[in-house]
Every structure is written in structure tokens, then in C-alpha cells.
Design a protein around this motif. Structure first.
Motif, PDB file in Angstrom:
ATOM      1  N   ASN A  97       0.647  -1.482   0.062  1.00 14.85           N
ATOM      2  CA  ASN A  97      -0.063   0.153   0.051  1.00 14.85           C
ATOM      3  C   ASN A  97       1.228   1.237   0.291  1.00 14.85           C
ATOM      4  OD1 ASN A  97      -1.877  -1.105   0.330  1.00 14.85           O
ATOM      5  ND2 ASN A  97      -2.548  -1.493   2.439  1.00 14.85           N
ATOM      6  N   LYS A 100       2.316   1.564  -3.201  1.00 16.80           N
ATOM      7  CA  LYS A 100       0.945   2.220  -4.325  1.00 16.80           C
ATOM      8  C   LYS A 100       0.808   3.853  -4.429  1.00 16.80           C
ATOM      9  CE  LYS A 100      -2.675  -0.296  -6.851  1.00 16.80           C
ATOM     10  NZ  LYS A 100      -3.141  -1.541  -6.215  1.00 16.80           N
ATOM     11  N   GLY A 101       1.067   3.932  -2.916  1.00 14.89           N
ATOM     12  CA  GLY A 101       0.879   5.188  -2.550  1.00 14.89           C
ATOM     13  C   GLY A 101       2.396   6.416  -3.118  1.00 14.89           C
ATOM     14  N   GLN A 103       3.630   5.668  -5.533  1.00 12.94           N
ATOM     15  CA  GLN A 103       3.948   5.837  -6.881  1.00 12.94           C
ATOM     16  C   GLN A 103       2.179   6.191  -7.299  1.00 12.94           C
ATOM     17  OE1 GLN A 103       3.086   1.401  -8.151  1.00 12.94           O
ATOM     18  NE2 GLN A 103       3.334   1.833 -10.366  1.00 12.94           N
ATOM     19  N   VAL A 104       1.449   6.033  -6.787  1.00  8.87           N
ATOM     20  CA  VAL A 104       0.439   7.347  -7.428  1.00  8.87           C
ATOM     21  C   VAL A 104       0.950   8.911  -7.574  1.00  8.87           C
ATOM     22  CG1 VAL A 104      -1.781   8.418  -6.515  1.00  8.87           C
ATOM     23  CG2 VAL A 104      -1.404   5.507  -7.653  1.00  8.87           C
ATOM     24  N   GLN A 105       2.063   8.821  -5.702  1.00  9.74           N
ATOM     25  CA  GLN A 105       2.058  10.511  -6.342  1.00  9.74           C
ATOM     26  C   GLN A 105       3.075  10.907  -7.181  1.00  9.74           C
ATOM     27  OE1 GLN A 105       3.553  10.938  -1.860  1.00  9.74           O
ATOM     28  NE2 GLN A 105       1.409  11.488  -1.450  1.00  9.74           N
ATOM     29  N   GLU A 107       3.047   9.796 -10.226  1.00  9.39           N
ATOM     30  CA  GLU A 107       2.770   9.803 -11.157  1.00  9.39           C
ATOM     31  C   GLU A 107       2.334  11.173 -11.386  1.00  9.39           C
ATOM     32  OE1 GLU A 107       1.476   4.572 -11.683  1.00  9.39           O
ATOM     33  OE2 GLU A 107       0.252   6.090 -11.525  1.00  9.39           O
ATOM     34  N   ASN A 108       1.565  11.793 -10.391  1.00 11.94           N
ATOM     35  CA  ASN A 108       0.356  12.789 -10.702  1.00 11.94           C
ATOM     36  C   ASN A 108       1.178  14.315 -10.760  1.00 11.94           C
ATOM     37  OD1 ASN A 108      -1.670  11.427  -9.851  1.00 11.94           O
ATOM     38  ND2 ASN A 108      -1.710  12.108  -8.405  1.00 11.94           N
TER      39      ASN A 108
ATOM     40  N   SER B  25       5.453   4.371 -15.122  1.00 12.09           N
ATOM     41  CA  SER B  25       4.074   5.423 -15.293  1.00 12.09           C
ATOM     42  C   SER B  25       5.345   6.715 -13.821  1.00 12.09           C
ATOM     43  CB  SER B  25       3.037   5.333 -15.225  1.00 12.09           C
ATOM     44  OG  SER B  25       2.965   4.286 -13.261  1.00 12.09           O
ATOM     45  N   TRP B  26       5.737   5.713 -13.235  1.00 13.27           N
ATOM     46  CA  TRP B  26       5.644   6.607 -11.701  1.00 13.27           C
ATOM     47  C   TRP B  26       7.568   7.506 -12.135  1.00 13.27           C
ATOM     48  CZ3 TRP B  26      10.536   5.189 -10.102  1.00 13.27           C
ATOM     49  CH2 TRP B  26      10.697   3.581 -10.259  1.00 13.27           C
TER      50      TRP B  26
END
Lengths: 193, 63
Positions: A97, A100-101, A103-105, A107-108, B25-26
Motif C-alpha cells: 500500500n 502504491k501510494g 507510485q500514485v504521487q 505519477e501525479n 508511469s512513475w
């Protein structure tokens, strides 16, 4: 006494007719008398049987207890291993988790333009702006194409139009001479074979 | 010779690694901003050479 008398009768009968071919009719000899146990012996036998049964019972109980203890310890071990597996699973889930968090940050994060722009600027720096041994790499390339560059064993590269790369002792360098500096990759051009 | 080989090999490994993570992607944003950081660091560390064209003679020549 009775038995002796009987045996004596048998002997006498055998002596009277020694050459008979037909079988001799022997007097009936009764079997040994059945001697019954006395009361004390019966009681003792009963006691022995009882004690043997009790011993067997005790042994059975001990065996059952040992089996129960073994089963309990096995169950405890299984429980511990299942708890450990559960803990590991929870931990890996949390790490997943977290990743993943992150990674999402990542990506943004916005990236205006493309990767090409900073790459091109770095290449421009590399070839056009950073002088090495008196000239930039681009100028050195031009000198090579026009046949004006030479490499000597002691002083490395030297272009015919280049000002001296190293000032002689006691002289100040002219203001338009670029002193050799380490290139962006941390080496002099002469060090690259 | 060994030093040059080490130099080239190190750069190749670093470039390969950056290309690989840029495909994710990252990783794209990481590589993007790392390159801009490299540009900024180069500007700062080589500011002398980059501003050397702005010398007295050149300024006089150009009025």
C-alpha cells in the motif's frame, strides 16, 4: 494308595499272559483326579486378575494423556505458524500500500513538455558550451573535419587556431583564452582514449 | 585505458537505468526532473565558462 493298587493289578495282568497276541485287556485306569483350587487360591487369582486389569487401565490412561498432550502441542505450533503467516501477509500488504501510494504521487507530478527538452539542453551543454582543452567539443569536431586538429603525445589535443591551452610559467593568460577545466563528465579530453 | 573504459561503462549503465525507469508511469517524472536538476547544476558549476564571453574585450568589440 489307590493308584498303587491299580498299577499293581496292571502289572499282574501283564505277567499272567506274556505271549498273548491279542491285545491285553487292561483294567480301567481312571484319569487323574481333578483337583479344584481352594478358596484362598481362588481369591488370590481374583486379586491378581483385578490388579492386572487396573494396571492395564492405568497404562491406557497414560497413553491417552500423552496423545492429548502431543495433540495440544501440535495445535499450538500450528496456531503460531498461522499467526506468523498472517502477520507477514499484513506487513507485505502494508508495504504494498505504501509503495502504491508513493507510485500514485509520483505519477501525479506534472512534467510539462516532454523528456526531450531537458535532454536536448544537456546535449547542447555537452557539445557547444563546455570548453575542453581550449575549445568546445563542437569546435574540436569542426577542427577535425577541416583537418586542423592534432594530437600530440605530451600535450593532448591541440588545434592550430587554438590559443595555448596552458600559459607558460610567469605569464598571465590572455583574457580571451579559456583555461582548461574539467569537462562535465569530470575528465579532460586528453584522458579519453 | 582502464579509466576510460570505466568512465564509458559507468555512463552507459546509468543511461540504461534511466531509460528503463523512464518507461514506467512513475519513473518518467523522476527522470524528467532529474534531467532538469542536472541542467541547473551544470549552469551553476560552469557559470564561469558560460559567462566568459561577457568579458571586457568582447563588450568593447560589440559596443
Amino acid at each position: 494308595m489307590a493308584r498303587d493298587k491299580q498299577m499293581a493289578a496292571i502289572k499282574a495282568a501283564l505277567e499272567e499272559q506274556p505271549h498273548r497276541k491279542t491285545p491285553v485287556e487292561l483294567p480301567d485306569v481312571p484319569t487323574l483326579p481333578i483337583v479344584e483350587d481352594t478358596k484362598e487360591e481362588k481369591a488370590a487369582k481374583k486379586e491378581a486378575d483385578k490388579s492386572a486389569r487396573e494396571q492395564l487401565k492405568e497404562q491406557e490412561q497414560t497413553r491417552l494423556q500423552a496423545a492429548r498432550i502431543t495433540k495440544e502441542s501440535q495445535e499450538q505450533g500450528e496456531e503460531q505458524s498461522s499467526r506468523l503467516a498472517q502477520t507477514l501477509q499484513t506487513l507485505s500488504g502494508q508495504v504494498g500500500n505504501l509503495w502504491k501510494g508513493t507510485q500514485v504521487q509520483l505519477e501525479n507530478i506534472p512534467t510539462p513538455g516532454s523528456l526531450l527538452l531537458p535532454f536536448v539542453i544537456l546535449m547542447v551543454f555537452f557539445f557547444l558550451l563546455l570548453p575542453v582543452n581550449g575549445h568546445t567539443r563542437f569546435i574540436w569536431l569542426w577542427l577535425v573535419f577541416t583537418g586542423q586538429a592534432e594530437i600530440s603525445a605530451t600535450s593532448g589535443g591541440r588545434g592550430q587556431e587554438a590559443p595555448p591551452s596552458q600559459p607558460s610559467a610567469g605569464e598571465l593568460p590572455p583574457s580571451n583564452v579559456i583555461q582548461p577545466q574539467l569537462g562535465i563528465f569530470g575528465t579532460y579530453a586528453s584522458e579519453v582514449v | 585505458m582502464t579509466g576510460a573504459v570505466t568512465w564509458i561503462a559507468t555512463w552507459l549503465i546509468m543511461i540504461t537505468f534511466l531509460v528503463i525507469i523512464a518507461q514506467t508511469s512513475w519513473g518518467r517524472s523522476v527522470v524528467y526532473w532529474l534531467m532538469w536538476l542536472a541542467v541547473a547544476l551544470l549552469l551553476v558549476t560552469h557559470s564561469d565558462e558560460l559567462t566568459s564571453i561577457f568579458n571586457v574585450q568582447a563588450l568593447n568589440l560589440n559596443g
